[in-house]
Every structure is written in C-alpha cells, then in structure tokens.
Motif scaffolding. Sequence first.
Motif, PDB file in Angstrom:
ATOM      1  N   ALA A 171       0.885  -1.207   0.085  1.00 49.36           N
ATOM      2  CA  ALA A 171       0.160   0.065   0.064  1.00 49.36           C
ATOM      3  C   ALA A 171       0.835   1.293   0.062  1.00 49.36           C
ATOM      4  N   PHE A 172       1.887   1.248   0.771  1.00 49.43           N
ATOM      5  CA  PHE A 172       2.721   2.488   0.811  1.00 49.43           C
ATOM      6  C   PHE A 172       3.541   2.543  -0.641  1.00 49.43           C
ATOM      7  N   ALA A 173       3.900   1.285  -1.188  1.00 45.60           N
ATOM      8  CA  ALA A 173       4.873   1.705  -2.277  1.00 45.60           C
ATOM      9  C   ALA A 173       3.744   2.158  -3.457  1.00 45.60           C
ATOM     10  N   GLU A 174       2.434   1.642  -3.632  1.00 47.64           N
ATOM     11  CA  GLU A 174       1.509   2.269  -4.422  1.00 47.64           C
ATOM     12  C   GLU A 174       1.161   3.593  -4.364  1.00 47.64           C
ATOM     13  N   ALA A 175       0.868   4.172  -2.953  1.00 40.65           N
ATOM     14  CA  ALA A 175       0.643   5.563  -2.603  1.00 40.65           C
ATOM     15  C   ALA A 175       1.724   6.312  -2.758  1.00 40.65           C
ATOM     16  N   ALA A 176       2.997   5.989  -2.456  1.00 45.18           N
ATOM     17  CA  ALA A 176       4.090   6.898  -2.412  1.00 45.18           C
ATOM     18  C   ALA A 176       4.673   7.175  -3.704  1.00 45.18           C
ATOM     19  N   GLU A 180       2.514   7.336  -6.501  1.00 42.53           N
ATOM     20  CA  GLU A 180       1.799   8.169  -6.998  1.00 42.53           C
ATOM     21  C   GLU A 180       2.130   9.564  -6.658  1.00 42.53           C
ATOM     22  N   ALA A 181       2.256   9.680  -5.307  1.00 37.98           N
ATOM     23  CA  ALA A 181       2.364  10.939  -4.708  1.00 37.98           C
ATOM     24  C   ALA A 181       3.842  11.750  -4.853  1.00 37.98           C
ATOM     25  N   TYR A 182       4.814  10.664  -4.821  1.00 36.55           N
ATOM     26  CA  TYR A 182       6.313  11.543  -4.943  1.00 36.55           C
ATOM     27  C   TYR A 182       7.158  10.482  -6.026  1.00 36.55           C
ATOM     28  N   GLY A 183       6.654   9.678  -6.584  1.00 42.59           N
ATOM     29  CA  GLY A 183       7.534   8.873  -7.653  1.00 42.59           C
ATOM     30  C   GLY A 183       8.281   7.739  -6.951  1.00 42.59           C
ATOM     31  N   PRO A 184       8.928   7.045  -7.843  1.00 40.68           N
ATOM     32  CA  PRO A 184       9.645   5.847  -7.201  1.00 40.68           C
ATOM     33  C   PRO A 184      10.625   6.154  -6.176  1.00 40.68           C
ATOM     34  N   ASP A 185      11.327   7.550  -6.089  1.00 40.35           N
ATOM     35  CA  ASP A 185      12.284   7.494  -5.189  1.00 40.35           C
ATOM     36  C   ASP A 185      12.293   9.022  -4.311  1.00 40.35           C
ATOM     37  N   GLY A 186      10.838   9.519  -4.356  1.00 44.08           N
ATOM     38  CA  GLY A 186      10.630  10.538  -3.753  1.00 44.08           C
ATOM     39  C   GLY A 186      10.316  10.116  -2.076  1.00 44.08           C
ATOM     40  N   ALA A 187      10.913  10.830  -1.189  1.00 44.06           N
ATOM     41  CA  ALA A 187      10.794  10.375   0.193  1.00 44.06           C
ATOM     42  C   ALA A 187       9.454  10.736   0.700  1.00 44.06           C
ATOM     43  N   GLU A 188       8.619  10.085   1.357  1.00 47.34           N
ATOM     44  CA  GLU A 188       7.505  10.307   2.260  1.00 47.34           C
ATOM     45  C   GLU A 188       7.859  11.364   3.261  1.00 47.34           C
ATOM     46  N   PRO A 189       7.468  12.471   3.533  1.00 49.17           N
ATOM     47  CA  PRO A 189       7.964  13.532   4.379  1.00 49.17           C
ATOM     48  C   PRO A 189       8.030  13.105   5.940  1.00 49.17           C
ATOM     49  N   LYS A 190       7.212  12.434   6.501  1.00 49.49           N
ATOM     50  CA  LYS A 190       7.404  12.270   7.989  1.00 49.49           C
ATOM     51  C   LYS A 190       8.472  11.125   8.134  1.00 49.49           C
ATOM     52  N   THR A 191       8.608  10.016   7.300  1.00 44.17           N
ATOM     53  CA  THR A 191       9.285   8.885   7.736  1.00 44.17           C
ATOM     54  C   THR A 191      10.581   8.793   6.579  1.00 44.17           C
ATOM     55  N   GLY A 192      10.726   9.447   5.633  1.00 42.05           N
ATOM     56  CA  GLY A 192      11.758   9.329   4.546  1.00 42.05           C
ATOM     57  C   GLY A 192      11.826   8.037   3.902  1.00 42.05           C
ATOM     58  N   PHE A 193      10.725   7.346   3.969  1.00 41.93           N
ATOM     59  CA  PHE A 193      10.699   6.113   2.945  1.00 41.93           C
ATOM     60  C   PHE A 193      10.191   6.635   1.790  1.00 41.93           C
ATOM     61  N   THR A 194      10.739   5.329   0.769  1.00 44.24           N
ATOM     62  CA  THR A 194      10.322   5.826  -0.688  1.00 44.24           C
ATOM     63  C   THR A 194       9.615   4.401  -1.118  1.00 44.24           C
ATOM     64  N   ALA A 195       9.014   4.527  -2.258  1.00 44.58           N
ATOM     65  CA  ALA A 195       8.432   3.391  -2.844  1.00 44.58           C
ATOM     66  C   ALA A 195       9.359   2.336  -3.297  1.00 44.58           C
ATOM     67  N   ARG A 196      10.532   2.834  -3.786  1.00 41.69           N
ATOM     68  CA  ARG A 196      11.663   1.758  -4.402  1.00 41.69           C
ATOM     69  C   ARG A 196      11.884   1.006  -3.170  1.00 41.69           C
TER      70      ARG A 196
END
Length: 556
Positions: A423-428, A430-446
Amino acid sequence: MKKYIIFGLMVACCSACSSWLEPAEDNYRTDEIVWSLPSYAEGVLLNGYREMPTNYDWEDAASDDLLHANAGYKYSRMALGQWASNDDQFSYWKKGYKAIYYINLFLENFEKTEYSWISAEQDSLHRQRLRGEAHALRAWWYAELLKRHAGESVSGELLGVPIIDYTISSADDWNLPRNTMQECVAFILEDCQMAIDNLPDRYTDTGETDWDATLGARWKNRFNGLAAKALKARVALLAASPAFNPSNDQTKWAEAAEYAAEVIQADGGISNLSANGLHFWTLDNENDHEIIYRERRREGKGREQDAYPPSLFGNRGYLNPSHNLVSAFGDANGFPLSGDLTYNYNGRDPRLAAYIVYNGNTLRGTPINTTAISSDGLGKVNATLTGYYLKKLLNEQVNLDPQNASNSQHNMCYFRMTEMFLAFAEAANEAYGPDGAEPKTGFTARQAMSAIRTRAGLPQADAYMNSLTGTEDFRTLVRNERRVELCFEGFRFYDLRRWKSQNMFEDITAVDISAIGEVEVISAQERPYEEFMFYGPIPYSETLKMSELDQNKGWM
C-alpha cells in the motif's frame, strides 16, 4: 422497555433446588439487566466480532486470478454474468448494519456498567480497551461496506453508504440517503483514530499488573491499535484510487502513503519486513512482525479438500489458479515474461513454486503430474480446470488419505505487514514518484518494493526494478507485485475495480498439456463484466425499502 437477545459469552448458573422441569427464563434481557452485568454488556460488543470472516472467502474467484470449479458458488456466479442488485453475492449489507447496530448500542451504554476489577486503574484501562475495540470494529464494518457498495450514482456523484452512528429504533426515520464517499472515508478515519488513541499497537505483557490484566497478551484475539492504523491506510488507499479519485488529487495519495508508513514505522521500519511473510498462513509465532491481526488459529482440512489434486485425495478440485496469474510471475532475476516463456516453469520467480502447483511442482513432497495422461490432468474428475492447483494458504501437514487422515492448523489474516508495504509503495509512487521520500518517515516506494522482492528471493541488485524511473512504469511493477504477493487473499477483485483496470474483463486462461508435454494456452472461462461494474450495486431489496437510497449507475 427495550429487550435484547445476547449473543456474547454467557455464564450459565443453576441451583440444586431447581428442577429442569420448571419453565426456563427466556433468552430476552431488559436493558437494565444487560447494562448492569459486565458479561452481558460485553456480549453486546462481541456481536461486532461475531460476523467477521473466519476463513478466506475465495473472492479472487470473481477476478482473473482464480477459477472456482463450482459454478453455483457466489463469486463464480458473479464472474459468469449473474451479478445483479437483486442477488447480493457479497452478503455484507445486512450483517454489516446488524453489527453496526450492536456497536452503536454498546458505545451509548457501556459506561453504565460497573465492572469488578481489583483497582480503579484496571477499571479505567478496561473501559479504554472496550471503547477502542468498538470504534475499530465500526470502522472495519463501514470499510467493508464501502469497498463493496460505494460508487457513482446516476447523477455522477461518488457516494458511499448511509452512516448511522446512533442506535436506530423503530420510531426513527429508516429512509436514509447514502452519505458521500468523502463523508464515509472521513467517518471511518475518525473511528480508526479513536481506536488508535485507546488501544495498544499489540497486546503484550509488560510485567505491570494493571496493564497485563486489561491490555496484555490475554486479549491478543481482539482488534489492536496497529490493525486500526492498517485499516486507516487501507481505506485511504481506496479513496485515493482512480475509481474514487478521478481528478488524481495528489493529497489523497500522500495521505495514504503517510498512513501506511506509520504502520511500517510503528513495527520496526522499512528494513524490518518479516522473512516469514511468504508462508504467513502457517505461522504459529504470534510475535512475528508479519501478522498484524488475525483470526484465531483453527484446525481443519477444508481448504485442502477444496484444493488438493485427486492423487492426494482432494475431493472437489474447486480452487484453480489461472494461467493469467502464473504469467504475472517473472523470471528468477525479476524480469517480466511473456508468450511461451510463461509456461516454462524453470528459472522463475521463487514465489511461483511456493504459491501454485504447476506440472512437476510438488505438494506434500509429491510431484504433481498435470498432463493429459494423469488423473490430476485438465478436466479429469475433481481435477484442475486450468492446469494448476492452489498451494498458497494450504497446510501441507493435512493428510486426506482416508486410511490416515489428519487435520492441521491454519491462519486467516485480517491485516499483515506485507499489505502495508505494498500500500505504501503504491501511494508513495503516485504522490512522490519511485524515489521521492515520504516526508514524515523518509521511506520511498523503491525501498518498499526492494524489501518485498528481496525477501521473495530475487537478486538484491534488482536490474529490472532499478531500470524503472518513471511513475507510470513503476506503477505497473507495484500493481504486479501486489497481485503476486496477495494472491488468493481476497484483494484482486477489489483492486481491479478501484484501479478501473481492463484486466477485469479478461478471459480466464488455462494450460492444456498433452501426454508428450506439448502445451496449449486455452480459454477456460469468459468474464462478461461491464464497465459500470467497477462499482458494485446497492442491494435491490434495500432500495425498495428506502426511496432515498440511490442506486449506483448502471444497476437496476
């Protein structure tokens, strides 16, 4: 005066001076009695659990991943063109609102009950847990109703289901309209947050007496806080998906990514995906990070009776994975396959052998022959209709041999961590691209995809995944990984609908293997769905009773 039938745990008392010939008190209890006795009061809440599934329902049989050999099975009928508003194969509407009624009743009254805990602290923590459970259960039922029945009305508005957050009575107005999709999502997320605020992530003993008595490991089969966080992520992902987010609002994808990341971070982080996730259905370690919330382990052999081939005494041959799904498993290096390569089973993604029995693969340590000369071959009595047998979700300790039959334990998960990574990989993405970091955790879809694929046994230096740099290409990978990892768990049919995927209309394909090993890919079953079926119907009987209840577009 209200009367209730109590479905929860009852304590039966008898007296030595009573005769069994005397008239017994009936099963009706007044509201004064119900809320004065803790066991009765909690019995009202337990109705929220009572209708939750205790086994997998094989909803994938309505998708392109599975063919159920019983044409009369509810999801088979849907897939064969018999999905109609006057034949509610989902069967969730009535039991969902029944559960919600009892949950609302409990929330309105449970503070009246005097519990017999040994300290005020235990009493407070107990009430806190019950409040959290109630909100979590109500959110769960509304989420289940939403994914089945939310859709686009004739006027083009995206609608959910009626929100009822009070105890509705015969004197109230039952002719309720559907709330908007947005209102339903907000309501569910609010209930989830109430649950999160009141429940521990997991029920574990700490050595502290008050905590262990009320929020410790003894309550492990109840809804926990981590499951409420996972439900929040699941519902946000639904709301962000194309079927319910036609403008592709990026804030919805970001919100879904944030909620899924919170679950991952709360249970060890992006590098802590359980190595046991590939075989979660037999896990008996309740502390394994893979399992967030599950039904209690049950002993049986029903899955194996439905899935084993005749040579292993399977007596139904009901569960037939499709060649469509087999084709989704790539090669051992993680590259996708096509054409003739999809029925060459050597050098494939290790998950194929773990999840599906193909010709020559083993089950219970026995190689299974699915060629034309075998009793396990295509079209034989109680045998496969696709050339494949189910392996995932089965406990191979089960023996169906009448001379030495045995049962074994099985898990049924409501939430597991692999779903959250996907779920995170799919949403991240779409929101940030494969390597964009989720702001609160720094996790990426990749990073999430790498964890999933590395655990699966694909090379850590993943050449195929690393070649994908754009959101669209990475989306194809993420959706395929979701299909492979979550197959047969009841996700695929709803995923196809929320994505508005054309795969929903594909025929089920099979492999017919001749006696000399020649393979022909054939159509095994047509899937005559129509475009409006991306949204499910409101049950026709409910629209007859309530004129304000708008039907989804395309349904009668």
